[in-house]
Scaffold this active site. Structure first.
Site, PDB file in Angstrom:
ATOM      1  N   ASP A 301       0.831  -1.013   0.171  1.00 28.83           N
ATOM      2  CA  ASP A 301       0.104   0.215  -0.107  1.00 28.83           C
ATOM      3  C   ASP A 301       0.809   1.454   0.146  1.00 28.83           C
ATOM      4  OD1 ASP A 301      -3.386   0.403   1.483  1.00 28.83           O
ATOM      5  OD2 ASP A 301      -2.289   1.813   0.158  1.00 28.83           O
ATOM      6  N   GLU A 499     -10.785   6.554   3.971  1.00 22.58           N
ATOM      7  CA  GLU A 499      -9.929   6.114   5.311  1.00 22.58           C
ATOM      8  C   GLU A 499      -9.899   6.514   6.659  1.00 22.58           C
ATOM      9  OE1 GLU A 499      -6.652   6.008   1.571  1.00 22.58           O
ATOM     10  OE2 GLU A 499      -6.049   5.060   3.291  1.00 22.58           O
TER      11      GLU A 499
HETATM   12  C1  GLC Z   1      -4.445   4.189  -0.076  1.00 20.40           C
HETATM   13  C2  GLC Z   1      -5.337   2.921   0.411  1.00 20.40           C
HETATM   14  C3  GLC Z   1      -5.205   2.111  -0.869  1.00 20.40           C
HETATM   15  C4  GLC Z   1      -5.383   2.692  -2.100  1.00 20.40           C
HETATM   16  C5  GLC Z   1      -3.626   3.267  -2.104  1.00 20.40           C
HETATM   17  C6  GLC Z   1      -3.422   4.138  -3.432  1.00 20.40           C
HETATM   18  O1  GLC Z   1      -3.660   4.532   1.234  1.00 20.40           O
HETATM   19  O2  GLC Z   1      -5.189   2.253   1.570  1.00 20.40           O
HETATM   20  O3  GLC Z   1      -6.764   1.383  -0.716  1.00 20.40           O
HETATM   21  O4  GLC Z   1      -5.335   1.562  -3.321  1.00 20.40           O
HETATM   22  O5  GLC Z   1      -3.370   4.081  -1.024  1.00 20.40           O
HETATM   23  O6  GLC Z   1      -4.298   5.106  -3.462  1.00 20.40           O
END
Ligand code: GLC
Length: 606
Positions: A301, A499
């Site tokens: 991530d 988030e």
């Molecule tokens: C974010 C999320 C993830 C996403 C990534 C790229 O923090 O946790 O779901 O795909 O970063 O945006």
């Protein structure tokens, strides 16, 4: 097998490969294995720099000098939630940006195409004018995997229309505590429901198999493992449970996704019993790649490996040795933990034997297998016909059906619904009735969903389109002017978040919303309440004060789907994808205490 190829490597090995396929055609190939010979041949020609470059995914905004793509052989670029190309946020700008970056990648010695990734989590949601679907919690309420597959296929088509062939979805969280800000990204609280939707979503994105079809978009099941089980629903928190519980609750959707042929899996920020997933070799390598037989590649991530320790070089060592194949790096030169540092650190770790060459080769093999399977070497460009179909009426009609089937009717006293289309005065109340941002939620144009507006139809606009010309439809965000209404529709709920910014300790429906509903009740007219939310909320007096109550979740751009059900053109069929708690004490679904207000699967119709 004959195909004109951009890449001399493919031309070199094709005749050999053709014979290999003939001799082994009878044996069912392992997923992603039909190109193993081409991958091996290409890998054998690659320098360590070229190999490590394939393991690097850089955010668009971190690339201040596009020559870095050639200099560092960068294999992937992403757009994080707020990483937009300069200029207009429209499909053509995105297509031009992605094609420009690809043209840099194809100037490298071996012409290995890059793959661009984006969070298309409820449609191609970063781009203005695209079709925005209900978030996954609403898609879970449809209980219709075929519709989920259709929705992701439309999303894939619109993603590909901007030159992008990798979507960071579906989210396969099995959310146990709806205080988590990402509850709406999950199909529900049940492993079985999430597993069924997982397979459908992967097929929707990729097709029956990941292929060179222009609309076959690499799917990315996320976030492995146990992201939805953290204590108190804290984002990126700690899931505390036995291995048996971890396997029972959170692993089934990944079994389903791997069986459906998912090509990539994103590793969670969260921890299991205190150990960060990004460094967990047992779960990443032994379980996912070994036991489940996953042959695609693992991507971290956003800067997630930085959380492993205060020492970035140690983070690189631990995460790559644990089984991560590609690292998502948001930082460019001038910032700490940037992609140049990552590449330098990993080269040194290989030279020192701390990261085996075999681990590098395994990671790059996995990445190249996927790129070959997607036909990127033969054709790294998008089909321009797809660009023109972005946001088309046909696409929006499918999203409208998703909205219709996602709505859950929780109450309908004295058949308050369906509403008549020829009422003399229909009062619509509440800011959310005419706000696309509330209707779409987070991950819409901007990360938090509170930025630039996209194109769509609000619930109010849809109501106005649906009623007869004689009906007076009034709208008041504050509930004024409804004294002589024949019926009142009140739209309340959550303002957009994404988030950790959606983490809550308290899920009470706001006092202002409850007052709005009470005020509508005082008018004496039948009251229908529509709740726009990413999760169940504690309703207080709202349910008793409403004659009818619909959980609409975050329906997206096609507000007509709500009007279709309000006026009875379509019957409500949605079922709760998670229990509806009656008090604060009942959040941890897996450890639900007391009696929920409504059980998992509840939903009325007419
Ligand atoms: C974010 C999320 C993830 C996403 C990534 C790229 O923090 O946790 O779901 O795909 O970063 O945006």
């Amino acid at each position: 097998m004959t195909h004109e190829s951009f890449n001399p490597i493919v031309r070199l090995v094709s005749p050999f490969l053709f014979c290999t396929i003939l001799t082994t055609a009878s044996a069912a190939p392992l997923p992603f294995s039909q190109y193993d010979n081409q991958v091996a041949s290409l890998l054998a020609q690659m320098t360590l720099d070229e190999k490590i470059g394939q393991m690097v995914q850089v955010d668009l905004l971190a690339i201040t000098n596009k020559d870095d793509i050639q200099t560092y052989f960068i294999g992937s670029v992403l757009s994080g939630g707020d990483s937009k190309p300069a200029g207009e946020n429209d499909p053509q700008t995105w297509l031009n940006t992605v094609n420009d970056l690809q043209s840099h990648a194809l100037k490298t010695r071996l012409k290995i195409p890059l793959i661009y990734g984006i969070d298309a989590v409820h449609g191609h949601n970063d781009v203005v004018g695209t079709t925005i679907f209900p978030h996954n919690i609403g898609m879970g309420a449809t209980r219709n995997p075929k519709l989920v597959e259709q929705a992701e296929a439309v999303t894939a088509s619109e993603v590909a229309g901007t030159g992008i062939r990798w979507a960071f979805g579906p989210c396969l969280a099995v959310v146990q505590d709806e205080r988590w800000g990402r509850t709406y990204e999950s199909f529900g609280q049940s492993p079985g429901l999430v597993s069924e939707m997982a397979a459908a979503a992967v097929r929707g994105f990729q097709g029956n198999t990941l292929s060179s079809q222009p609309t076959s978009v690499l799917s990315c099941a996320k976030h492995y493992l146990g992201d939805g089980g953290t204590e108190n629903g804290i984002d990126q928190g700690n899931t505390v449970c036995s291995e048996a519980t971890l396997r029972r609750l959170f692993l089934p959707p990944y079994r389903a996704a791997v069986k459906a042929g998912v090509g990539s899996i994103m590793v969670s920020y969260s921890s299991w019993n205190g150990g960060k997933m990004s460094g967990d070799k047992y779960l990443l390598t032994d379980v996912l790649k070994g036991e489940l037989g996953f042959r695609g590649f693992l991507v971290s991530d956003w800067a997630a490996i930085d959380q492993l320790s205060p020492d970035y070089r140690a983070d690189v060592e631990q995460s790559i040795n644990a089984g991560l194949d590609m690292i998502m790096i948001p930082n460019g030169p001038g910032k700490t933990n940037n992609y140049v540092e990552f590449i330098r650190d990993l080269k040194e770790l290989v030279a020192e034997g701390k990261v085996p060459q075999s681990r590098i080769d395994d990671a790059v093999t996995r990445i190249l297998r996927v790129k070959f399977q997607m036909g990127l070497f033969e054709n790294p460009w998008t089909d321009p016909a797809l660009t023109a179909q972005i946001g088309s009426p046909d696409h929006r009609q499918i999203a409208r059906e998703c909205v219709q089937q996602s709505l859950v009717l929780l109450k309908n006293k004295n058949h308050a619904l369906p509403l008549k289309k020829d009422l003399k005065h229909l009062a619509v109340v509440g800011f959310g009735a005419n706000d696309l941002r509330m209707q779409c939620g987070g991950w819409t144009i901007s990360w938090q969903g509170s930025g630039e507006l996209t194109k769509g139809t609000t619930i109010l606009q849809a109501i106005r389109q649906a009623v007869s010309p004689e009906t007076q439809v009034t709208f008041s965000p504050d509930g004024s002017g409804i004294s002589n209404a024949d019926a009142v529709v009140v739209v309340v709920g959550e303002h957009p978040y994404a988030e950790m910014r959606g983490d809550r300790t308290n899920l009470d429906l706001s006092a202002a919303d409850q007052a709005l509903i009470q005020n509508a009740k005082a008018s004496g007219a039948p009251v229908t309440t529509i709740l726009l939310s990413g999760r169940p909320l504690i309703l207080g007096t709202a349910l008793d004060a409403s004659d009818a109550f619909i959980a609409a979740w975050l329906p997206g751009t096609e507000g007509e789907g709500v009007a279709d059900v309000l006026f009875g053109d379509v019957r409500p069929t949605g079922k709760l994808p998670r229990e509806w708690p009656s008090t604060d004490q009942q959040f941890a679904a897996d450890k639900m205490t007391g009696k929920p207000l409504f059980k998992f699967g509840y939903g009325l119709t007419y």
